[in-house]
Design an enzyme around this catalytic site. Sequence first.
Site, PDB file in Angstrom:
ATOM      1  N   ASP A 134     -10.686   1.533  -3.866  1.00  0.00           N
ATOM      2  CA  ASP A 134     -11.390   1.155  -2.096  1.00  0.00           C
ATOM      3  C   ASP A 134     -12.358   1.113  -2.130  1.00  0.00           C
ATOM      4  OD1 ASP A 134      -8.341   1.303  -1.242  1.00  0.00           O
ATOM      5  OD2 ASP A 134      -8.477   2.650  -0.396  1.00  0.00           O
ATOM      6  N   ASP A 180       0.833  -1.673  -0.183  1.00  0.00           N
ATOM      7  CA  ASP A 180       0.452   0.192  -0.023  1.00  0.00           C
ATOM      8  C   ASP A 180       0.643   0.858   0.140  1.00  0.00           C
ATOM      9  OD1 ASP A 180      -2.742   0.791   0.389  1.00  0.00           O
ATOM     10  OD2 ASP A 180      -3.082  -0.002   1.377  1.00  0.00           O
TER      11      ASP A 180
END
Length: 742
Positions: free
Chosen positions: A533, A466
Amino acid sequence: MKDKAIDAVYMCAGDTGFILDNSFGAIPQVCYWGPTLGVLTASDVKAAIISSRESLDGNAPDDHVASSLIPLESDGWLGRPALAGHRADGTSWAPRFKAAQVELPDNCRVEDGVAFVANEPVTFSTTSDGSQLALKIIVEPFEQGPLRIRAQLTNLSDCDYYLEELGIALNLPLEANEIFDTTGRWGKERVGQRRPVVLGCDLREGRHGRTGFDAPGFTFVGPQGFSFRQGEVWGLHTAWSGNHRTWVEKSIAGQQVIAGSEVLMPGEVTLSKDETYSTPWFYAVHGYGLDDAAQQVHRWFRSRKNHPKTKRPVTLNVWEAVYFDHHLPKLQKLAQKAAEIGVERFVLDDGWFLGRRDDYRGLGDWYVDKDVWPNGLSPLADMVHDLGMQFGLWFEPEMINEDSNLAREHPDWILAAQGSTDAKDLPLQWRHQQVLNIAIPEAFEYVKDRVVSLVREYSIDYIKWDHNRDLIEAGNTQLGGRASVSVQTHAAYRLFDAIKAECPGLEIESCSSGGGRVDLEVLQHTDRFWVSDCIDPVERQEMTRWYNQVSPPELMGTHVASTESHTTGRHSTMAMRGGTALWGHFGIEWDILEATDSEMSDLKDWIAFYKLNRDFLHSADIVRCETPDETIWLHGVVANDQSRALFQMVTRGRSAISPRGRLRFSGLDDSRTYRIRPVIVGSEPSGLVPPLWFGKLSQPAEGSAWHYFDGITTTGSVLQNSGVQTPRLHTDQTLLFEIVEK
């Protein structure tokens, strides 16, 4: 092979032709970029060059003005220059470069000063004696159709050269009068947008320190109204995961270019004697329609030696199932349930490392938290492996929380422009975190060693990597705060490569608050990317549609989430969620322990259908069809030999009319005969009213869990031109159509 007498290069990349004029006496210019021109002689190429030059008349320079691969004011170009820089005394800001020497592949043909090159790189080298600069331009065509280009600038002087910008520009025909690219934001990445080409400069810049949610992807220019299957298009992509720009410029002199460069912050690149700066790679593609352009990029990407060769495993990521609440018994139940329905990779997300109970602390302390995991990760990792699944783990290696042992021990490892490690002088926090300066060798080695040791200790197969913030005031505190986005980006690429070199077989996902770091360079170092997301399938349909312009589907993480989207609150059926996740690297982001028996049955069916078809889905050509009503999308894949296709109809809203017209399936062979059958995987999509051509719904074939309607048999020409009537469906639904040659 070097030859000083090369006046022009005719280059072929698949079905694309490229003529570079090296006779102007300066940096070469593109005088043709379009479909291949067939078998040419040297005189043909020279005729194309001379015929491209404008007349000298009116209030204009007294000589031909070249819009070269690197347009410069010193060549008479008065638009946006692609090279800017100077020395401390303000000189060398307008370099003049000599005619380039050309390095050619050994097997190319040279005739009367013209080189004929196919699918091999060519390098142009030139110098500016007055400015003491050397320039190289590498043009590399690929047999699948795209080209890539980069420039390298070297300082030959004892005096430093302060580089502000170096980019590449390609000439466009004036018929290309409309621009298409993408923008977006967190949770809604890749929104398509169009606008006309007007006189002046249309400039897009990304200053996020990463690719950005709003990155243009490929910037395309073509005749007004170009579409997936119609219109000649020219596209350029700046393959760079840091600051970048792309522009389209039309001058009053009747010249038009598409160009790109890295955005360099003030003082970011200073070249000492013999030091070289290399631009990112710029990918150029020409095609007929956006599908043709995308297919060329996908075919080239799939031909790479480092393209993932294994079947893309069905992945379950536990973030939306547990968030930071890590309890081994629940995670083990999730793993058991996942294995039962056919999951092949189980990924533990954020929350496993030292002090990480929320997102305020812990980043940088890459040690398993003994308070939560007293026996380490082995009880979970071993169980996952024993169940026949791969084990994956979440990291955010380029970031650091101020509340961490690492930040307390090495505050000078935090990127900050003020040249101070005091908390008051650090950049604005973003998601409660700062950026770790991995360009510092010690920081680089720390991160690499921690990741590698954990991969080896727990036999980790996959990393969800990430990168959750933009780079603001990204300065190297050890150098007084000097701007460092460029070196940070290069360090990230090296870190990916170094970890993978020490951990053979390890796969890495590029996740960056979702789709914040997706480009053709980061995908050279990773094995897939996280689309967004936001896993709401309605939103994901548009994201997938435009990510496909850059990436083949098998690199896109496309997951099934819970009935109610955690991001939008929208409720979606399994037909919509499973049908959307099918068109990428299929996975799950959902607490499946709370799923109903019906949902689990449907999910198991979608997993089985994906596994049966993934080889085909990840090797065929994507096709996006024009539809009669904007509330319907129709897309799919067609086999390279056109013997088979799988399409999906998506209802994206309520229409003013019902039924909504006919579906026309592109990409087929007009002369062949096909059988088209609607497919029901799991539960039937909501509101389905079949038209007459569907026929009867059959029972599932032995060994399968999905139903086929009988459908019809007809020619490719009928399916492409006449089409079939659309079924009635409620909004936010998907329906599959299988097409197989008889």
